[in-house]
Design a protein around this motif. Structure first.
Motif: not given
Length: 135
Positions: A14, A17-18, A21-22, A130-131, A133-134
């Motif tokens: 995960s 993936k983040d 994405k970032l 995804e998500g 970490s955020t």
């Protein structure tokens, strides 16, 4: 940015993936004792390539998502292998033993103890999302 993920399961995957994405230009290298996890992470494009501790010296960041009982013995080896400017973060659920293990390590300043406080009942790279970490 070169990121090495040690433990490419739910949390490590995960995180990968983040990061992708970032920071889509990032190179994500996976390290895992389970070869099938690495194969699946490659197939799912969670990581860009398989690697090993030899990749740690040139990494900008190392994210460690392995069980605490293994992390306690592996973290000193990881810190031995990283470059002077590499940031090492973990996703271990407890910190006392981990931090005590490296409190006098010459590269202790490279280690930032973290925890995503997350997870599901699933494991392995297919459980990564995804998500994490955020959120």
């Amino acid at each position: 940015m070169k990121v090495v993920i040690i433990g490419v399961g739910l949390i490590g995957g995960s995180f990968a993936k983040d990061v992708k994405k970032l920071h889509p230009e990032s190179e994500i290298i996976g390290v895992d004792k389970n070869e099938s996890h690495l194969d699946k992470a490659m197939e799912l494009h969670v990581i860009d390539k398989k690697g090993g501790y030899s990749d740690l010296e040139t990494a900008d960041m190392v994210f460690v998502g392995i069980p605490v009982n293994v992390l306690v013995s592996e973290l000193p080896k990881i810190l031995d292998a990283v470059g002077d400017e590499t940031v090492v973060m973990d996703a271990g659920s407890t910190k006392r033993l981990i931090c005590e293990q490296v409190e006098n390590h010459p590269k202790r300043r490279n280690f930032m103890a973290c925890h995503p406080i997350a997870g599901t009942e699933f494991s392995g790279p297919t459980a990564a999302f995804e998500g994490l970490s955020t959120t």
